[in-house]
Design an enzyme around this catalytic site. Structure first.
Site, mmCIF file in Angstrom:
data_model
loop_
_atom_site.group_PDB
_atom_site.id
_atom_site.type_symbol
_atom_site.label_atom_id
_atom_site.label_comp_id
_atom_site.label_asym_id
_atom_site.label_seq_id
_atom_site.Cartn_x
_atom_site.Cartn_y
_atom_site.Cartn_z
ATOM 1 N N GLU A 25 -46.434 16.552 -7.625
ATOM 2 C CA GLU A 25 -46.017 16.037 -6.312
ATOM 3 C C GLU A 25 -45.307 17.163 -5.560
ATOM 4 O O GLU A 25 -45.048 18.243 -6.096
ATOM 5 C CB GLU A 25 -45.045 14.857 -6.477
ATOM 6 C CG GLU A 25 -45.715 13.497 -6.589
ATOM 7 C CD GLU A 25 -45.989 12.858 -5.242
ATOM 8 O OE1 GLU A 25 -45.940 13.570 -4.210
ATOM 9 O OE2 GLU A 25 -46.253 11.644 -5.210
ATOM 10 N N GLU A 41 -43.027 12.460 -13.261
ATOM 11 C CA GLU A 41 -43.322 11.441 -14.276
ATOM 12 C C GLU A 41 -42.816 11.759 -15.669
ATOM 13 O O GLU A 41 -43.017 11.002 -16.598
ATOM 14 C CB GLU A 41 -44.838 11.206 -14.350
ATOM 15 C CG GLU A 41 -45.451 10.623 -13.095
ATOM 16 C CD GLU A 41 -45.919 11.706 -12.127
ATOM 17 O OE1 GLU A 41 -45.584 12.877 -12.361
ATOM 18 O OE2 GLU A 41 -46.595 11.370 -11.146
ATOM 19 N N ASN A 123 -37.984 9.543 -2.147
ATOM 20 C CA ASN A 123 -39.338 9.917 -2.546
ATOM 21 C C ASN A 123 -39.909 11.125 -1.814
ATOM 22 O O ASN A 123 -40.608 11.933 -2.390
ATOM 23 C CB ASN A 123 -40.284 8.729 -2.352
ATOM 24 C CG ASN A 123 -41.685 9.002 -2.840
ATOM 25 O OD1 ASN A 123 -42.508 9.555 -2.124
ATOM 26 N ND2 ASN A 123 -41.947 8.624 -4.082
ATOM 27 N N ASN A 178 -42.964 6.067 1.817
ATOM 28 C CA ASN A 178 -43.409 7.190 0.992
ATOM 29 C C ASN A 178 -43.439 8.472 1.814
ATOM 30 O O ASN A 178 -42.402 9.033 2.121
ATOM 31 C CB ASN A 178 -44.779 6.837 0.395
ATOM 32 C CG ASN A 178 -45.155 7.666 -0.800
ATOM 33 O OD1 ASN A 178 -44.815 8.837 -0.887
ATOM 34 N ND2 ASN A 178 -45.877 7.073 -1.730
ATOM 35 N N ASP A 232 -49.709 8.290 0.879
ATOM 36 C CA ASP A 232 -48.699 9.023 0.122
ATOM 37 C C ASP A 232 -48.180 10.153 1.015
ATOM 38 O O ASP A 232 -47.621 9.894 2.071
ATOM 39 C CB ASP A 232 -49.289 9.524 -1.200
ATOM 40 C CG ASP A 232 -48.238 9.798 -2.262
ATOM 41 O OD1 ASP A 232 -47.130 10.269 -1.905
ATOM 42 O OD2 ASP A 232 -48.497 9.560 -3.453
ATOM 43 N N ASP A 235 -48.819 15.583 6.351
ATOM 44 C CA ASP A 235 -48.497 16.876 6.946
ATOM 45 C C ASP A 235 -49.314 17.054 8.220
ATOM 46 O O ASP A 235 -50.515 16.732 8.250
ATOM 47 C CB ASP A 235 -48.787 18.024 5.974
ATOM 48 C CG ASP A 235 -47.868 19.229 6.175
ATOM 49 O OD1 ASP A 235 -47.021 19.184 7.090
ATOM 50 O OD2 ASP A 235 -47.994 20.201 5.416
ATOM 51 N N LEU A 276 -49.643 16.849 0.034
ATOM 52 C CA LEU A 276 -50.308 18.041 0.556
ATOM 53 C C LEU A 276 -49.337 18.845 1.400
ATOM 54 O O LEU A 276 -48.364 18.318 1.940
ATOM 55 C CB LEU A 276 -51.545 17.654 1.368
ATOM 56 C CG LEU A 276 -51.317 16.700 2.541
ATOM 57 C CD1 LEU A 276 -51.287 17.470 3.862
ATOM 58 C CD2 LEU A 276 -52.412 15.640 2.590
ATOM 59 N N HIS A 277 -49.630 20.159 1.522
ATOM 60 C CA HIS A 277 -48.757 21.049 2.271
ATOM 61 C C HIS A 277 -49.544 22.297 2.646
ATOM 62 O O HIS A 277 -50.274 22.849 1.828
ATOM 63 C CB HIS A 277 -47.549 21.435 1.415
ATOM 64 C CG HIS A 277 -46.468 22.152 2.160
ATOM 65 N ND1 HIS A 277 -45.591 21.509 2.996
ATOM 66 C CD2 HIS A 277 -46.123 23.460 2.196
ATOM 67 C CE1 HIS A 277 -44.732 22.385 3.498
ATOM 68 N NE2 HIS A 277 -45.046 23.578 3.040
ATOM 69 N N HIS A 290 -52.862 13.019 -9.185
ATOM 70 C CA HIS A 290 -52.370 12.386 -10.402
ATOM 71 C C HIS A 290 -53.434 12.189 -11.471
ATOM 72 O O HIS A 290 -53.096 11.856 -12.613
ATOM 73 C CB HIS A 290 -51.758 11.021 -10.062
ATOM 74 C CG HIS A 290 -50.436 11.105 -9.373
ATOM 75 N ND1 HIS A 290 -49.745 9.999 -8.935
ATOM 76 C CD2 HIS A 290 -49.671 12.164 -9.037
ATOM 77 C CE1 HIS A 290 -48.612 10.371 -8.363
ATOM 78 N NE2 HIS A 290 -48.549 11.681 -8.404
#
Length: 315
Positions: A25, A41, A123, A178, A232, A235, A276-277, A290
Site C-alpha cells: 500500500e 497486513e 488509512n 479510503n 481505494d 491520484d 497508485l502514485h 494485494h
C-alpha cells in the site's frame, strides 16, 4: 450497475518491480526520488506488525525502514505522504497519524483531535499545497482500543492536520473512507476534497472553505461495474483527471475533473489494486496490489500532478 459501453478501456504494459511482500500500500516518492511504501497486513505472534518500506527501484531491493509500535501495540500503516524535509507522514489504522524520519525514527503525532475526542485509525492521506494534511480514518479508536473498521457501520471520519499541528475532524458518518485527493485552483489554492467510500463505490467531494473546514458534501463520482470491493487509492494527473484504484475489479478508473462516470478504464494484470502514485515529473505510475502483495509500474498518457513536497516555493 451495468458496465458503460462508452467507457474506453486501455491496456498499457505493466512491469512488475517486486512481489511477495508482506503487504502493499501507500506508494510515495520524496523530493530526491527515493521511493517508499507500506505493508499494513503483517502480523507476528498474533499481533499487528506492519512495516514501512524503502524500495530501490533500480536494484529492486526492499528494506524495512520502520515497524511502527506505540506502547507495545504494533501498527497497521496504510498510506503515506512525504514533506519537503523527507519525513514520511503515515496514516495508520492502529495509531492514527504517525511521522517517520528517513533514519526510521517514529513519532505518534496525536492521540486526540482538536475537540478532545480519541483519534480514529487512519488509512490514507494527502498534503494540499498550503501544507495541511488531509486524512481518512475508517477505523475505530486508536490502540489500545479494540480494532474495528467501518465497512458495515458508518463511523468513519475525515481529518485535517493544520500546519500548526492541530488535528480537526471535518466529517464523520462514512462507511470506510479510503483514498483521498485534493483539487487545487490554477493559482494553487486547495479547492475541492475528494474522498473514496469503499463499500458504496462512491467518490464524495467537499468544497474546502479554509484549512480544516469544508462544506457542500456531494456525490462527485461513482465507480463502474458490479465488482467486488470499491474505490481505494486516488491520484490526479497534470490534466486533473483522477485515477482511482478500483480494488477487486482489475481496473484503475479514470475520471475527468468534473467527476460523474469514469471516462476510461485502465486494465491491470491483477484484481485487487490498492493504491497508485506518479513518479515526479513523469508519466510513470507506480501501483500496489494485494493479489501478490506486489509493486508495478506503467506509463500513463499524462504526467502526474505535482505534489506538495515537489513545490519550489510555499503557497
Amino acid at each position: 450497475m451495468a458496465e458503460n459501453p462508452e467507457v474506453v478501456v486501455v491496456e498499457p504494459q505493466f512491469s512488475k518491480i517486486v512481489d511477495g511482500l508482506l503487504g502493499a500500500e501507500g506508494p510515495v516518492f520524496d523530493k530526491n526520488g527515493n521511493f517508499f511504501m507500506v505493508a499494513p497486513e503483517v502480523e507476528k505472534d498474533g499481533k499487528f506488525a506492519g512495516q514501512v518500506l524503502k524500495v530501490d527501484l533500480k536494484t529492486k531491493q526492499v528494506a524495512v525502514l520502520c515497524e511502527p509500535v506505540v506502547e507495545g501495540e504494533g501498527g497497521v500503516p496504510a498510506g503515506c505522504q512525504c514533506d519537503k524535509e523527507g519525513n514520511l507522514w503515515i496514516a495508520d489504522m492502529r495509531h492514527g497519524i504517525i511521522k517517520v524520519t528517513q533514519d526510521g525514527q517514529m513519532t505518534q503525532v496525536c492521540r486526540q483531535d482538536s475537540e478532545g475526542r480519541p483519534m480514529q485509525g487512519c488509512n490514507d492521506c494527502i498534503f494540499d499545497y498550503q501544507g495541511a494534511l488531509w486524512v481518512t480514518a475508517p477505523a475505530g479508536e486508536i490502540a489500545p482500543a479494540p480494532y474495528t473498521r467501518s465497512m458495515e457501520e458508518a463511523f468513519g471520519s475525515v481529518y485535517c492536520m493544520l500546519t500548526s499541528g492541530q488535528v480537526v475532524r471535518v466529517d464523520t458518518g462514512i462507511r470506510f473512507p479510503n483514498g483521498i485527493a485534493i483539487l487545487h485552483t490554477d493559482d494553487g489554492r486547495p479547492k475541492k476534497l475528494i474522498v473514496a467510500e469503499t463499500p458504496t463505490k462512491l467518490l464524495w467531494s467537499y468544497d474546502i472553505v479554509e484549512p480544516g473546514k469544508v462544506n457542500n458534501k456531494t456525490i462527485w463520482g461513482r465507480l463502474s461495474g458490479d465488482h467486488e470491493g470499491g474505490a481505494d487509492g486516488l491520484d490526479f494527473d497534470a490534466d486533473n483527471n483522477l485515477l482511482v484504484a478500483h480494488w477487486g475489479s482489475g481496473f484503475i478508473e479514470v475520471f475527468s475533473c468534473e467527476g460523474g462516470q469514469p471516462q476510461k478504464r485502465i486494465k491491470c494484470p491483477f484484481k485487487r489494486t490498492s493504491n497508485l502514485h506518479f513518479k515526479p515529473s513523469s508519466k510513470t505510475v507506480y501501483v500496489t496490489e494485494h493479489d501478490n502483495h506486489a509493486l508495478w509500474e506503467f506509463q500513463w498518457e499524462n504526467q502526474g500532478k505535482i505534489q506538495k513536497c515537489e513545490l519550489l516555493f510555499d503557497n
